[in-house]
Design an enzyme around this catalytic site. Structure first.
Site, mmCIF file in Angstrom:
data_model
loop_
_atom_site.group_PDB
_atom_site.id
_atom_site.type_symbol
_atom_site.label_atom_id
_atom_site.label_comp_id
_atom_site.label_asym_id
_atom_site.label_seq_id
_atom_site.Cartn_x
_atom_site.Cartn_y
_atom_site.Cartn_z
ATOM 1 N N ARG A 17 0.830 -1.200 0.000
ATOM 2 C CA ARG A 17 0.000 0.000 0.000
ATOM 3 C C ARG A 17 0.867 1.254 0.000
ATOM 4 O O ARG A 17 1.801 1.360 0.811
ATOM 5 C CB ARG A 17 -0.815 -0.086 1.297
ATOM 6 C CG ARG A 17 -1.292 1.163 1.875
ATOM 7 C CD ARG A 17 -1.574 0.985 3.365
ATOM 8 N NE ARG A 17 -2.470 2.028 3.789
ATOM 9 C CZ ARG A 17 -2.479 2.582 4.991
ATOM 10 N NH1 ARG A 17 -1.623 2.190 5.922
ATOM 11 N NH2 ARG A 17 -3.320 3.519 5.277
ATOM 12 N N ALA A 74 -5.791 4.852 10.766
ATOM 13 C CA ALA A 74 -6.738 5.966 10.650
ATOM 14 C C ALA A 74 -7.637 6.101 11.881
ATOM 15 O O ALA A 74 -8.153 7.194 12.153
ATOM 16 C CB ALA A 74 -7.576 5.796 9.391
ATOM 17 N N ASP A 84 -10.367 5.810 24.667
ATOM 18 C CA ASP A 84 -10.853 5.439 26.005
ATOM 19 C C ASP A 84 -10.217 4.134 26.475
ATOM 20 O O ASP A 84 -9.894 3.983 27.659
ATOM 21 C CB ASP A 84 -12.378 5.279 25.996
ATOM 22 C CG ASP A 84 -13.109 6.619 26.028
ATOM 23 O OD1 ASP A 84 -12.449 7.669 26.205
ATOM 24 O OD2 ASP A 84 -14.349 6.614 25.871
ATOM 25 N N GLU A 95 2.402 5.346 21.172
ATOM 26 C CA GLU A 95 1.709 5.536 19.887
ATOM 27 C C GLU A 95 2.763 5.653 18.792
ATOM 28 O O GLU A 95 3.713 6.447 18.928
ATOM 29 C CB GLU A 95 0.875 6.824 19.951
ATOM 30 C CG GLU A 95 0.213 7.172 18.621
ATOM 31 C CD GLU A 95 -0.580 8.483 18.680
ATOM 32 O OE1 GLU A 95 -0.854 8.984 19.800
ATOM 33 O OE2 GLU A 95 -0.901 9.005 17.603
HETATM 34 C C1 DQA Z 1 -0.390 5.797 9.915
HETATM 35 C C2 DQA Z 1 -0.842 7.225 9.648
HETATM 36 C C3 DQA Z 1 -2.360 7.291 9.597
HETATM 37 O O1 DQA Z 1 -2.775 8.630 9.362
HETATM 38 C C4 DQA Z 1 -2.875 6.420 8.468
HETATM 39 O O2 DQA Z 1 -4.283 6.437 8.447
HETATM 40 C C5 DQA Z 1 -2.352 5.033 8.532
HETATM 41 C C6 DQA Z 1 -0.950 4.830 8.882
HETATM 42 C C7 DQA Z 1 1.151 5.666 9.865
HETATM 43 O O3 DQA Z 1 1.652 4.651 10.347
HETATM 44 O O4 DQA Z 1 1.833 6.546 9.348
HETATM 45 O O5 DQA Z 1 -3.054 4.079 8.210
HETATM 46 O O6 DQA Z 1 -0.822 5.416 11.205
#
Ligand code: DQA
Length: 139
Positions: A17, A74, A84, A95
């Site tokens: 992708r 996303a 939550d 993250e």
């Molecule tokens: C993502 C960034 C997000 O905005 C996007 O929707 C993804 C991948 C990244 O790893 O850069 O699916 O989390």
């Protein structure tokens, strides 16, 4: 340490992708590389395109792991429920994003995960996951 890497929607297609944004290597290749680089740690991998499944796994890993690396894809930008869940669990959550979300569209600059995360790592491709692991090992 026992670390859970949890990936959200479309990340199963990493390597295929939008390679200009997410690179040419998928998690089938990358997770074994991480496991062989850090054999003393247990790295559990989970991916789902389904919001509720991600929440269920956060609930499970959140009380049975030493740390969680979460790329909610996303859902990061849309899911109050995942935000939550991150607040509800005990394990620290890092993250991660492969891309630098702050250099992209404005809608990617909002995160429901960040307020409850220990930290955020973005923009280093798959290397973001390695940096997140190092951060958990050193704190
Ligand atoms: C993502 C960034 C997000 O905005 C996007 O929707 C993804 C991948 C990244 O790893 O850069 O699916 O989390």
């Amino acid at each position: 340490m026992k670390i859970a890497i949890i990936n959200g929607p479309n990340l199963n297609l990493t390597g295929i992708r939008e390679p200009d944004t997410y690179g040419n290597t998928g998690f089938d290749t990358y997770i074994p590389q991480l496991r062989s680089e850090f054999p003393e740690h247990e790295i559990v991998y989970f991916q789902s395109n389904v919001e509720g499944e991600i929440i269920n796994v956060l609930h499970e890993a959140g009380f049975s792991s030493d740390g969680i690396i979460l790329n909610a894809g996303a859902y990061t930008h849309t899911s109050v429920a995942i935000g939550d869940a991150v607040k509800a669990i005990k394990a620290p959550v890092i993250e991660v994003h492969m891309s630098n979300v702050w250099a992209r569209e404005e809608f990617r600059q909002r995160s429901f995960v960040s307020p409850a995360a220990r930290g955020v790592i973005a923009g280093f491709g798959l290397g973001s996951y390695r940096l997140a692991l190092l951060s958990l090992f050193s704190t």
